[in-house]
Design an enzyme around this catalytic site. Structure first.
Site, PDB file in Angstrom:
ATOM      1  N   SER A  81       6.430   4.340  10.375  1.00  0.00           N
ATOM      2  CA  SER A  81       5.011   4.703  10.297  1.00  0.00           C
ATOM      3  C   SER A  81       4.169   4.043  11.381  1.00  0.00           C
ATOM      4  CB  SER A  81       4.458   4.330   8.915  1.00  0.00           C
ATOM      5  OG  SER A  81       4.666   2.947   8.655  1.00  0.00           O
ATOM      6  N   ASP A 246      -5.930   0.366   4.551  1.00  0.00           N
ATOM      7  CA  ASP A 246      -4.973   0.074   3.494  1.00  0.00           C
ATOM      8  C   ASP A 246      -4.462  -1.367   3.542  1.00  0.00           C
ATOM      9  OD1 ASP A 246      -3.320   0.132   5.697  1.00  0.00           O
ATOM     10  OD2 ASP A 246      -2.033   1.758   4.972  1.00  0.00           O
ATOM     11  N   HIS A 249      -1.178  -0.974   7.356  1.00  0.00           N
ATOM     12  CA  HIS A 249      -0.973  -0.452   8.703  1.00  0.00           C
ATOM     13  C   HIS A 249      -2.098  -0.920   9.624  1.00  0.00           C
ATOM     14  CE1 HIS A 249       1.410   2.445   6.266  1.00  0.00           C
ATOM     15  NE2 HIS A 249       2.233   2.289   7.277  1.00  0.00           N
TER      16      HIS A 249
END
Length: 351
Positions: A81, A246, A249
């Site tokens: 990610s 969040d 990340h």
């Protein structure tokens, strides 16, 4: 743990990956299990700032304004990610778009960018990603950037297995003629909701894997850049600014800082960096070291590059450790129509 001890652990993991061993651990399985549980609880508590796990698609051509008549350079991003750019909403803010823009500016030549990274991927997904990259009808990429490792730690993949998959990916890409730059496992101890003492355990596991990744990648002809806490010493002072909504990340600012650290190595791999900066600078504590020691030192300092130097030395292969100066990376205009690009946004779950 001393630098020499860290180097020995990293060498054992890398040797186990190369020769099929599987018994070398990072930290105790129970401890890593606690880290995993803590990270999951933290992420549940703070939510995810990128709605639905959607990742902006940044694939396309950058630097068309340079119009040199030469064929564009081909840059491919692989990994998880972080490589995909989860946590931001605009394609221009993803690390791949920033690297493509920066590479085009340095080369004064267009760059064709493709991202095959998958949110939630572990290192064993690199086999599939490399097949996608090399299985297309296009020529092999000029340079590939791999960012992976965090999910391997949180999901307890044996480190020897993790390094084995990464080494195989680097070898296949190098054999095909691509330069390879690996951004090693980020420091999970910087995830703000993770509390002590689990933060210390997460940091230790992340750094041990990062050092072993460096040995595996460099011995296959790749270069590595330590992502560490992604941001160097300034991260600790600005965690709210440099993490995304969040708290897991990176934010747009965080990705830009990481891209600034990786871009010089990407350019150097293609012979685009000034020759005088390729020599080790003792004022920045650069120099030639046994690869395991260079890997251990790099894992402890974000933005540090390691590349192969000489085939053998008194203590095995040697490497050049560099602390390159970072250069500002400016986002460029999106390469495609925003509506069509967002329609192609990839969905995935990150860990």
């Amino acid at each position: 743990m001393s630098s020499m001890s860290r180097a020995r652990v990293a060498r054992r993991i890398a040797a186990g990956a190369a020769y099929g061993g599987g018994g070398v651990g990072l930290v105790g399985a129970a401890a890593v299990g606690l880290v995993l549980a803590e990270v999951r609880m933290a992420r549940t508590a703070v939510g995810n700032g990128n709605s639905g796990g959607r990742v902006p698609v940044a694939d396309g051509r950058y630097g068309d304004a340079y119009g040199t008549g030469e064929a564009p350079l081909r840059l491919v991003m692989l990994g998880d990610s972080t490589a995909a750019g989860q946590g931001v909403h605009r394609s221009a803010q993803t690390p791949g778009a920033l690297l493509a823009s920066g590479l085009a500016a340095v080369a004064e030549r267009p760059v064709e960018f493709v991202n095959v990274a998958l949110p939630g991927a572990q290192s064993d997904d690199l086999d599939r990603q490399v097949a996608l990259v090399l299985g297309s009808a296009s020529p092999p990429p000029d340079v590939c950037v791999i960012m992976i490792g965090a999910n391997d730690v949180t999901r307890r993949m044996p480190p020897t297995r993790s390094v084995r998959h990464l080494s195989a990916a680097v070898r296949r890409l190098r054999t095909a003629g691509a330069e390879v730059v690996v951004g090693t496992c980020p420091d999970l101890g910087t995830i703000e909701p993770v509390r002590q003492p689990l933060r210390w355990l997460a940091r230790r596991a992340s750094r041990q894997l990062a050092a072993a990744q460096t040995i595996g990648a460099v011995e296959q002809g790749g270069r590595t850049v330590s992502l560490g806490d992604l941001l160097g010493p300034e991260f600790a002072a600005n965690p709210r600014e440099l993490f995304g909504p969040d708290n897991y990340h990176p934010s747009a600012e965080g990705y830009a800082t990481a891209a600034m650290a990786v871009l010089p190595t990407v350019c150097a791999s293609l012979g685009l960096w000034p020759a005088d900066e390729e020599r080790p600078d003792v004022t920045r504590r650069e120099g030639f070291l046994p690869v395991a020691r260079a890997a251990a030192e790099a894992a402890a300092e974000a933005g540090t590059e390691v590349t192969a130097a000489m085939p053998t030395g008194p203590r095995g292969p040697w490497a050049l450790l560099k602390r390159r100066r970072r250069h500002q990376v400016e986002p460029s205009a999106p390469p495609a129509d925003p509506a069509s690009r967002e329609a192609r946004s990839r969905a995935g779950t990150s860990e």
